[in-house]
Motif scaffolding. Structure first.
Motif, PDB file in Angstrom:
ATOM      1  N   ILE A 150      -7.962 -26.092 -14.167  1.00 39.68           N
ATOM      2  CA  ILE A 150      -6.751 -24.982 -15.546  1.00 39.68           C
ATOM      3  C   ILE A 150      -5.999 -24.744 -13.787  1.00 39.68           C
ATOM      4  CG2 ILE A 150      -6.723 -22.323 -15.749  1.00 39.68           C
ATOM      5  CD1 ILE A 150      -9.824 -22.469 -16.613  1.00 39.68           C
ATOM      6  N   ALA A 151      -4.842 -25.256 -14.465  1.00 37.80           N
ATOM      7  CA  ALA A 151      -3.431 -25.269 -13.597  1.00 37.80           C
ATOM      8  C   ALA A 151      -3.843 -23.773 -13.413  1.00 37.80           C
ATOM      9  CB  ALA A 151      -2.110 -26.039 -14.908  1.00 37.80           C
ATOM     10  N   PRO A 152      -3.297 -23.767 -11.583  1.00 36.28           N
ATOM     11  CA  PRO A 152      -2.760 -23.145 -11.677  1.00 36.28           C
ATOM     12  C   PRO A 152      -1.120 -22.636 -11.908  1.00 36.28           C
ATOM     13  CG  PRO A 152      -2.735 -24.493  -9.094  1.00 36.28           C
ATOM     14  CD  PRO A 152      -3.835 -25.059 -10.842  1.00 36.28           C
ATOM     15  N   MET A 153      -0.870 -21.262 -11.898  1.00 38.69           N
ATOM     16  CA  MET A 153       0.667 -20.334 -11.803  1.00 38.69           C
ATOM     17  C   MET A 153       1.238 -19.696 -11.114  1.00 38.69           C
ATOM     18  SD  MET A 153       2.103 -22.873 -14.193  1.00 38.69           S
ATOM     19  CE  MET A 153       2.791 -22.296 -15.168  1.00 38.69           C
ATOM     20  N   HIS A 154      -0.130 -18.996 -10.903  1.00 39.49           N
ATOM     21  CA  HIS A 154      -0.025 -17.778  -9.784  1.00 39.49           C
ATOM     22  C   HIS A 154      -0.257 -17.276  -8.485  1.00 39.49           C
ATOM     23  CE1 HIS A 154      -4.011 -16.993 -10.904  1.00 39.49           C
ATOM     24  NE2 HIS A 154      -3.686 -16.135 -10.574  1.00 39.49           N
ATOM     25  N   ASP A 155       0.650 -16.665  -8.296  1.00 41.06           N
ATOM     26  CA  ASP A 155       0.154 -15.816  -7.087  1.00 41.06           C
ATOM     27  C   ASP A 155      -0.621 -14.434  -6.824  1.00 41.06           C
ATOM     28  OD1 ASP A 155      -0.177 -18.000  -5.271  1.00 41.06           O
ATOM     29  OD2 ASP A 155       1.195 -17.906  -3.819  1.00 41.06           O
ATOM     30  N   HIS A 156      -1.017 -13.708  -5.842  1.00 47.39           N
ATOM     31  CA  HIS A 156      -1.199 -12.328  -5.604  1.00 47.39           C
ATOM     32  C   HIS A 156      -0.614 -12.019  -5.004  1.00 47.39           C
ATOM     33  CE1 HIS A 156      -5.253 -12.815  -8.799  1.00 47.39           C
ATOM     34  NE2 HIS A 156      -5.343 -13.855  -7.387  1.00 47.39           N
ATOM     35  N   VAL A 157       0.020 -10.734  -5.475  1.00 41.54           N
ATOM     36  CA  VAL A 157       0.564  -9.620  -4.342  1.00 41.54           C
ATOM     37  C   VAL A 157      -0.109  -8.566  -4.163  1.00 41.54           C
ATOM     38  CG1 VAL A 157       3.007  -8.509  -3.475  1.00 41.54           C
ATOM     39  CG2 VAL A 157       2.635 -10.802  -4.772  1.00 41.54           C
ATOM     40  N   LEU A 158      -0.912  -8.006  -3.525  1.00 42.77           N
ATOM     41  CA  LEU A 158      -2.044  -6.934  -2.363  1.00 42.77           C
ATOM     42  C   LEU A 158      -0.885  -5.869  -2.348  1.00 42.77           C
ATOM     43  CD1 LEU A 158      -5.209  -8.612  -2.002  1.00 42.77           C
ATOM     44  CD2 LEU A 158      -4.507  -7.886  -4.266  1.00 42.77           C
ATOM     45  N   VAL A 159      -1.049  -4.952  -3.114  1.00 46.23           N
ATOM     46  CA  VAL A 159       0.035  -3.980  -2.226  1.00 46.23           C
ATOM     47  C   VAL A 159      -1.116  -2.761  -1.650  1.00 46.23           C
ATOM     48  CG1 VAL A 159       1.984  -2.270  -3.035  1.00 46.23           C
ATOM     49  CG2 VAL A 159       1.503  -4.240  -3.946  1.00 46.23           C
ATOM     50  N   PHE A 160      -1.076  -2.048  -0.805  1.00 50.67           N
ATOM     51  CA  PHE A 160      -1.522  -0.767  -0.028  1.00 50.67           C
ATOM     52  C   PHE A 160      -0.596   0.020   0.216  1.00 50.67           C
ATOM     53  CE2 PHE A 160      -5.117  -4.047  -0.669  1.00 50.67           C
ATOM     54  CZ  PHE A 160      -6.604  -2.845  -0.665  1.00 50.67           C
ATOM     55  N   ARG A 161      -1.090   1.598  -0.149  1.00 52.40           N
ATOM     56  CA  ARG A 161      -0.009   2.217   0.921  1.00 52.40           C
ATOM     57  C   ARG A 161      -0.599   2.737   2.247  1.00 52.40           C
ATOM     58  NH1 ARG A 161      -1.803   6.982  -3.458  1.00 52.40           N
ATOM     59  NH2 ARG A 161      -3.502   7.503  -2.243  1.00 52.40           N
ATOM     60  N   LYS A 162       0.055   3.079   2.958  1.00 56.99           N
ATOM     61  CA  LYS A 162      -0.523   3.464   4.140  1.00 56.99           C
ATOM     62  C   LYS A 162      -1.729   5.409   3.850  1.00 56.99           C
ATOM     63  CE  LYS A 162      -1.185   4.678   9.194  1.00 56.99           C
ATOM     64  NZ  LYS A 162       0.098   5.182   9.337  1.00 56.99           N
ATOM     65  N   SER A 163      -0.745   5.766   3.033  1.00 61.95           N
ATOM     66  CA  SER A 163      -1.298   7.257   2.608  1.00 61.95           C
ATOM     67  C   SER A 163      -0.937   7.823   1.717  1.00 61.95           C
ATOM     68  CB  SER A 163      -1.556   8.256   4.006  1.00 61.95           C
ATOM     69  OG  SER A 163      -0.217   8.613   3.691  1.00 61.95           O
ATOM     70  N   PRO A 164      -1.276   8.655   0.774  1.00 64.76           N
ATOM     71  CA  PRO A 164      -1.129   9.245  -0.151  1.00 64.76           C
ATOM     72  C   PRO A 164       0.642   9.413  -0.786  1.00 64.76           C
ATOM     73  CG  PRO A 164      -3.227   9.810  -0.238  1.00 64.76           C
ATOM     74  CD  PRO A 164      -2.789   9.780   1.013  1.00 64.76           C
ATOM     75  N   ALA A 165       1.224   9.923   0.761  1.00 64.17           N
ATOM     76  CA  ALA A 165       2.942  10.341   1.009  1.00 64.17           C
ATOM     77  C   ALA A 165       3.134   8.997   0.109  1.00 64.17           C
ATOM     78  CB  ALA A 165       2.631  10.289   2.100  1.00 64.17           C
ATOM     79  N   TRP A 166       3.077   7.882  -0.041  1.00 62.55           N
ATOM     80  CA  TRP A 166       3.847   7.078  -0.221  1.00 62.55           C
ATOM     81  C   TRP A 166       4.598   7.124  -1.820  1.00 62.55           C
ATOM     82  CZ3 TRP A 166       3.284   3.280  -3.568  1.00 62.55           C
ATOM     83  CH2 TRP A 166       3.801   1.585  -4.065  1.00 62.55           C
ATOM     84  N   THR A 167       5.450   6.336  -2.466  1.00 59.89           N
ATOM     85  CA  THR A 167       6.145   6.516  -2.820  1.00 59.89           C
ATOM     86  C   THR A 167       7.230   5.304  -3.327  1.00 59.89           C
ATOM     87  OG1 THR A 167       7.947   8.082  -2.417  1.00 59.89           O
ATOM     88  CG2 THR A 167       6.124   9.358  -3.174  1.00 59.89           C
ATOM     89  N   ARG A 168       7.006   4.652  -4.542  1.00 61.25           N
ATOM     90  CA  ARG A 168       7.590   3.590  -4.557  1.00 61.25           C
ATOM     91  C   ARG A 168       8.695   3.893  -5.413  1.00 61.25           C
ATOM     92  NH1 ARG A 168       7.781   5.113  -9.438  1.00 61.25           N
ATOM     93  NH2 ARG A 168       7.001   5.059 -10.969  1.00 61.25           N
ATOM     94  N   ASN A 169      10.099   2.855  -5.810  1.00 57.47           N
ATOM     95  CA  ASN A 169      11.059   3.335  -6.126  1.00 57.47           C
ATOM     96  C   ASN A 169      10.703   2.602  -7.293  1.00 57.47           C
ATOM     97  OD1 ASN A 169      12.627   4.763  -3.252  1.00 57.47           O
ATOM     98  ND2 ASN A 169      13.193   2.424  -2.766  1.00 57.47           N
ATOM     99  N   LEU A 170      12.291   3.129  -8.191  1.00 52.81           N
ATOM    100  CA  LEU A 170      12.019   2.873  -9.571  1.00 52.81           C
ATOM    101  C   LEU A 170      12.958   0.826  -9.486  1.00 52.81           C
ATOM    102  CD1 LEU A 170      12.537   5.836 -11.633  1.00 52.81           C
ATOM    103  CD2 LEU A 170      10.129   4.554 -11.458  1.00 52.81           C
ATOM    104  N   LEU A 171      13.214   0.658 -10.249  1.00 56.38           N
ATOM    105  CA  LEU A 171      13.983  -0.519 -10.871  1.00 56.38           C
ATOM    106  C   LEU A 171      15.583  -0.192 -11.231  1.00 56.38           C
ATOM    107  CD1 LEU A 171      11.208  -3.324 -12.025  1.00 56.38           C
ATOM    108  CD2 LEU A 171      12.159  -3.090  -9.454  1.00 56.38           C
ATOM    109  N   ALA A 172      16.313  -1.140 -10.723  1.00 51.87           N
ATOM    110  CA  ALA A 172      17.407  -0.974 -10.905  1.00 51.87           C
ATOM    111  C   ALA A 172      17.674  -1.651 -12.815  1.00 51.87           C
ATOM    112  CB  ALA A 172      18.942  -1.661 -10.491  1.00 51.87           C
ATOM    113  N   ARG A 173      18.562  -0.666 -13.955  1.00 51.48           N
ATOM    114  CA  ARG A 173      18.422  -1.680 -15.634  1.00 51.48           C
ATOM    115  C   ARG A 173      19.240  -2.601 -15.021  1.00 51.48           C
ATOM    116  NH1 ARG A 173      15.603   1.031 -19.416  1.00 51.48           N
ATOM    117  NH2 ARG A 173      14.468   2.589 -18.984  1.00 51.48           N
TER     118      ARG A 173
END
Length: 510
Positions: A150-173
């Motif tokens: 099965i031809a590989p087409m992807h990689d993983h990007v594992l995302v962890f925060r340091k604590s619940p204080a982390w918030t992500r930004n939104l993407l520009a439209r």
């Protein structure tokens, strides 16, 4: 919580504490004066050297470690046995966690060979509750038709925060979608959007209710398999504020909500866990970017696994803001630092190989000069800024615990302050008073900080030195004083609420 086990795991965990503290040596500066750092050297040693100055300060970490694929890597020893790979990653992740701010996050790219083991390892280091997402990045746009399984087409990007204080930004439209906002009123341009959602009446009975048609008076129910997207209270608010569209002639059977363009731009787009190559770039694009910037003509000259600038721009956009400090300890060809520079982030990049000089250094120089590859045009990059090139210097302590003569006051002060307070100090230390932590003041007498190398001038705690400290750097409460030796008796120390610690022994022990 289950834990991952492997051969020599205990040694790997112990290695985090036993990493020797090295000095960083300034080699050269490029462009305007800057705190941006490009460091050549073993990233484990470099991370340990950074901890006293940057612990808890890094907003976002991106790393692209060797994938352990048994591939013939020119620039990395990527033929590590599985347990060795885990032992290599553990202490580095532990130090990276120390550097991360409480509201920070770490993003790690990996393929299927180690992704699932790495996920459990990250659970152990950062805590399973701090797992954010496994982003699937489509790294290829063309299928390898000669692949045997099965031809590989992807990689993983594992995302962890340091604590619940982390918030992500939104993407520009995407401004190209502005053509959809073909209606306009006194509040701005808008487009009609669905008034229903994908929930069923059994799942959300409160969203299954009749709406009165404003023209016909008919009571309109949604489908039981797709109920209204808004509660009764929200619907009444929409009616009152003219937020519902019933079609061009006002006789549509199903209402729509008015989506205003200016409001949506303020809110942005919620990021998703599937990043197609159109959104985050692909490996063929990244190789072309690297060749264009570095002037190489053949793939043989390329760093074999660069990441596209678009991918890094997504990470930095979602997890940091301009002016934030970001870090990459597996810098590779320098993509993450180049993108951070263009996007106005402060950055630290670490690379151990000679290509820190042959790839990363010239790439960042060209960024300073205003090169127009990658994301330059989309972010309006015209050049500017600067960075410092550093290498790993000598160990701060020798095998017997003595302090290297090359260690300056500010360096040892940062180390002592971090050990005592558990937080990074100021970028520069220029007085014996390092700071006050939880009511205790910490002082360092070293390298003639009081202006005289004689005992009465600064490195030894004498009656005269104590009097000088009390007059120039007063503190009401407990004090800890580091120095070469102390000439005050136990009774005087107790009366002054002073705990004396001898250099280098008390520094080395801790």
């Amino acid at each position: 919580m289950p834990f991952l086990d492997w051969v020599n795991k205990n040694q790997a965990k112990e290695a985090t504490r036993e990493v020797p503290y090295h000095l960083l040596k300034h080699e050269a500066s490029f462009g305007e004066p800057s705190d941006n750092l490009l460091i050549q050297g073993d990233n484990l040693l470099a991370l340990k050297a950074l901890v006293p100055f940057y612990a808890g300060r890094v907003k976002c970490i991106f790393i692209d470690p060797p994938y352990n694929t048994q591939s013939a890597f020119e620039h990395y020893d990527d033929k590590l046995e599985h347990s060795q790979w885990l032992s290599m990653m553990y202490p580095r992740l532990a130090l990276l966690r120390q550097l991360l701010s409480e509201d920070g996050s770490i993003w790690v790219t990996i393929d299927d060979n180690e992704a699932h083991y790495l996920k459990v390892l990250l659970d152990e280091v950062f805590g399973r509750t701090n797992f954010v997402a496994n982003v699937i990045w489509q790294k290829k746009y063309a299928v390898a038709n000669d692949h045997k399984t099965i031809a590989p087409m992807h990689d993983h990007v594992l995302v962890f925060r340091k604590s619940p204080a982390w918030t992500r930004n939104l993407l520009a439209r995407d401004a190209s979608k502005d053509v959809l906002y073909r209606f306009s009123d006194g509040r701005g341009d808008w487009r009609p959007d669905n008034y229903t959602c994908s929930k069923t009446a059994d799942e959300r009975p409160n969203l299954y209710y009749p709406i009165t048609h404003p023209v016909t008076g008919e009571q309109i129910f949604p489908k039981r398999t797709r109920v209204w997207a808004y509660s009764k209270e929200q619907h009444l608010d929409h009616v009152q504020n003219d937020m519902i569209y019933w079609g061009k002639d006002g006789l549509s059977k199903i209402p729509s909500i008015k989506r205003y363009k200016h409001l949506l731009r303020q809110s942005g787009i919620v990021p998703q866990s599937l990043w197609l190559h159109e959104f985050a770039g692909h490996t063929d694009q990244s190789r072309k970017e690297t060749r264009a910037v570095l002037g190489t003509e053949s793939l043989a000259d390329d760093f074999l696994t660069p990441k596209p600038e678009l991918l890094l721009s997504r990470v930095w956009s979602l997890a940091s803001d301009p002016g934030d400090l970001v870090l990459d300890s597996f810098l590779g060809s320098g993509t993450s630092a180049a993108v951070a520079h263009k996007m106005g982030r402060r950055y630290i990049g670490i690379e151990m190989g000679e290509h820190a000089r042959t790839h990363c250094l010239p790439r960042l120089q060209k960024v300073v000069e205003g090169e127009q590859g990658g994301i330059s045009e989309s972010v309006g990059w015209k050049g500017g800024g600067g960075f410092r090139f550093m290498t790993l210097g000598e160990p701060a302590f020798d095998a017997d615990g003595r302090i290297n003569p090359s260690v300056r006051f500010a360096t040892l002060a940062a180390f002592v302050w971090h050990v005592e307070a558990g937080v990074p100090g100021r970028q520069t230390f220029d007085s014996p008073l390092l700071g006050v932590h939880e009511g205790t003041a910490f002082y360092l007498l070293y390298n003639g900080i009081l202006g005289d190398r004689k005992p009465e001038g600064g490195n030894v705690l004498t009656h005269a030195v104590l009097q000088a400290l009390k007059e120039v750097f007063p503190h009401e409460g407990p004090r800890v004083v580091y120095g070469e030796t102390c000439r005050l008796g136990p009774a005087r120390l107790a009366a002054e609420q002073i705990t004396f610690k001898q250099i280098p022994y008390d520094v080395k022990m801790r």
